[in-house]
Motif scaffolding. Structure first.
Motif, PDB file in Angstrom:
ATOM      1  N   ARG A  28      -4.762  -5.336   1.303  1.00 55.81           N
ATOM      2  CA  ARG A  28      -4.440  -4.156   1.129  1.00 55.81           C
ATOM      3  C   ARG A  28      -3.386  -3.570   2.348  1.00 55.81           C
ATOM      4  N   ALA A  29      -3.630  -3.784   3.497  1.00 58.13           N
ATOM      5  CA  ALA A  29      -2.789  -3.608   4.507  1.00 58.13           C
ATOM      6  C   ALA A  29      -1.404  -3.807   4.266  1.00 58.13           C
ATOM      7  N   GLU A  30      -1.200  -5.018   3.795  1.00 61.68           N
ATOM      8  CA  GLU A  30       0.209  -5.414   3.421  1.00 61.68           C
ATOM      9  C   GLU A  30       0.870  -4.209   2.272  1.00 61.68           C
ATOM     10  N   LYS A  31      -0.114  -4.235   1.326  1.00 59.88           N
ATOM     11  CA  LYS A  31       0.336  -3.161   0.221  1.00 59.88           C
ATOM     12  C   LYS A  31       0.823  -1.788   0.808  1.00 59.88           C
ATOM     13  N   ARG A  32      -0.012  -1.167   1.652  1.00 60.41           N
ATOM     14  CA  ARG A  32       0.123  -0.203   2.417  1.00 60.41           C
ATOM     15  C   ARG A  32       1.967  -0.063   3.380  1.00 60.41           C
ATOM     16  N   THR A  33       1.793  -1.426   3.892  1.00 59.67           N
ATOM     17  CA  THR A  33       3.157  -1.416   4.812  1.00 59.67           C
ATOM     18  C   THR A  33       4.405  -1.438   3.699  1.00 59.67           C
ATOM     19  N   ARG A  34       4.175  -2.311   2.623  1.00 54.63           N
ATOM     20  CA  ARG A  34       5.322  -2.381   1.892  1.00 54.63           C
ATOM     21  C   ARG A  34       5.638  -1.158   1.102  1.00 54.63           C
ATOM     22  N   GLU A  35       4.550  -0.069   0.701  1.00 57.13           N
ATOM     23  CA  GLU A  35       4.787   1.202   0.208  1.00 57.13           C
ATOM     24  C   GLU A  35       5.472   1.919   1.227  1.00 57.13           C
ATOM     25  N   ALA A  36       4.945   1.923   2.559  1.00 56.84           N
ATOM     26  CA  ALA A  36       5.581   2.645   3.626  1.00 56.84           C
ATOM     27  C   ALA A  36       7.314   2.309   3.749  1.00 56.84           C
TER      28      ALA A  36
END
Length: 428
Positions: free
Chosen positions: A353-361
């Motif tokens: 989930r953290a990587e998904k947030r990074t990718r979306e940012a």
């Protein structure tokens, strides 16, 4: 209670357990408590009936097996020598007999009631040292969960894009294999396409959990138009008909050429037939495949090949850090440490989930390393599918490692699992 936890939402699992007193009164209390819990679970779960519960329900480690979905994909290669025989066969109809029997052979392993771990985005699985094949799978999508795989030896290439769709029915769940499976036989150059049947998990909440496969399996020779249609008999009362598979190899003109019969948990045989589908006089049933011996009293009902899938003996030199074998939650469960497995599973899911947030940012899309998404949309009986294709980069990667003089010096058991695209995600 193991099977019961398969579909219990988080709010249900947080309910305090009632203390039971001893003696006859204690037994009455236990029965009353079980009945009340059963009614509560039904009330909470009825709203999910008809839904794809995979994305709705958090699953506890206790119902898992120490294997991931990508490794589960690799189990189809246990009897890959049947594809070798198909490639060497000159008879176009017997060629389909061998290839379709290969497709049937995996269902003996698929009857296990345990759930494999969902693969992390970017996770991979590599397998060598089995029948001369090189197998590679990668998790190419998280929502929806999708895996892609490529396998090759001197006789065939195998390519699949796969995702599952489920339908919760109350005390059972139907599993639809939305995917595109293609096998190319190198000697003849023919391409085969497989449409497998659905599977049903029974007694998920009450009773002993068991798995059945039912419906049609179709394998088509895309080069000639010949095909195999096999019918998996559903289990009837008192187990009648369970495991039975029957069907025919048809010519492009839809004339039956060879009849096939057997049980997917035991063996498959074939016999030439006439245009009415009856056995030709003077011919006999010929056994094509028989399930291999299995370990006795295995905790997860694994075959010897399933144990090989988890073993580093089938891993190549300098294993990718994203490989399923290296997952700490899977490994902890294999060693019997459910507490650590559960905590590691939660940690990996949070990292994802953290990587998904990074990718979306960053406004970026995930890009698979070994497979490319095509513009092709494949229709299936249960929905359309985005098709991924092997990009060939893995062969270059592996050739470079195999030619290196230090390739064998790395202790694969010391590699930390790391499928993350961003280095910061691995430490969060």
């Amino acid at each position: 209670m193991k099977a019961l936890k398969l579909l219990i939402p988080m709010e249900a699992r947080k309910m305090p357990k009632q203390r039971l007193s001893g003696g006859a009164g204690g037994r009455r209390c236990a029965i009353s408590s079980w009945t009340n819990d059963r009614d509560s679970y039904w009330k909470m779960m009825h709203k999910y009936i008809g839904s794809d519960v995979t994305s709705l329900v958090t699953l506890p480690v206790i119902i898992f097996e120490p294997m991931t979905m990508l490794q589960k994909m690799a189990e189809l290669m246990e009897y890959c020598e049947l594809l070798d025989k198909a490639d060497e066969c000159e008879d176009p109809y017997m060629r389909l007999v061998y290839a379709s029997t290969w497709a049937v052979s995996v269902y003996f392993a698929y009857q296990r009631p345990w759930k494999p771990f969902n693969s992390i985005l970017g996770e991979t699985y590599e397998m060598v040292n089995h029948q001369g094949i090189t197998f590679l799978a990668e998790q190419v999508s998280h929502h929806p969960p999708m895996g892609a795989a490529h396998c090759e030896n001197e006789h065939f290439t195998y390519d699949i894009s796969s995702k599952l769709k489920t339908k919760f029915l109350g005390n059972s769940v139907e599993i639809y294999p939305i995917g595109r499976t293609r096998v190319t036989l190198k000697k003849s150059g023919v391409m085969l396409e497989l449409v497998p049947p659905p599977t049903k998990g029974n007694n998920l909440i009450f009773g002993r959990t068991w798995v059945d496969t039912l419906g049609e399996m179709v394998m088509t020779n895309l080069t000639t138009g010949d095909k195999v249609v096999l019918y998996f008999q559903p289990c009837g009362w008192f187990g009648a008909g369970r495991y039975e598979v029957d069907g025919y190899v048809y010519s492009a003109a839809e004339e039956p050429k060879i009849m096939m019969t057997g049980k997917w948990n035991q063996s498959m045989s074939c016999q030439p037939c006439d245009q009415e589908g009856d056995p030709l006089p003077g011919t006999e049933l010929k056994e094509i495949w028989r399930v291999a011996p299995t370990p006795q009293n295995d905790k997860y009902q694994y075959t010897y090949f399933a144990h090989k899938i988890n073993s580093f003996d089938t891993a190549p030199k300098k294993l990718l850090a994203s490989d399923s074998r290296l997952r700490p939650d899977r490994y902890a469960l294999e060693k019997g440490d459910m507490s650590k497995s559960g905590s590691e599973k939660s940690r990996l899911e949070e990292q994802q989930r953290a990587e998904k947030r990074t990718r979306e940012a960053k406004g970026e899309q995930f890009t698979p390393r070994w497979f490319n998404m095509t513009n092709e949309i494949a229709p299936t009986p249960w929905g359309d599918l985005d098709v991924y294709e092997y990009n060939g980069k893995y062969a270059e990667h592996r050739a470079g490692i195999d030619s290196s003089s230090v390739a064998g010096e790395t202790d694969v058991t010391s590699i930390e699992f790391n499928p993350w695209q961003y280095s910061s995600s691995s430490s969060q």
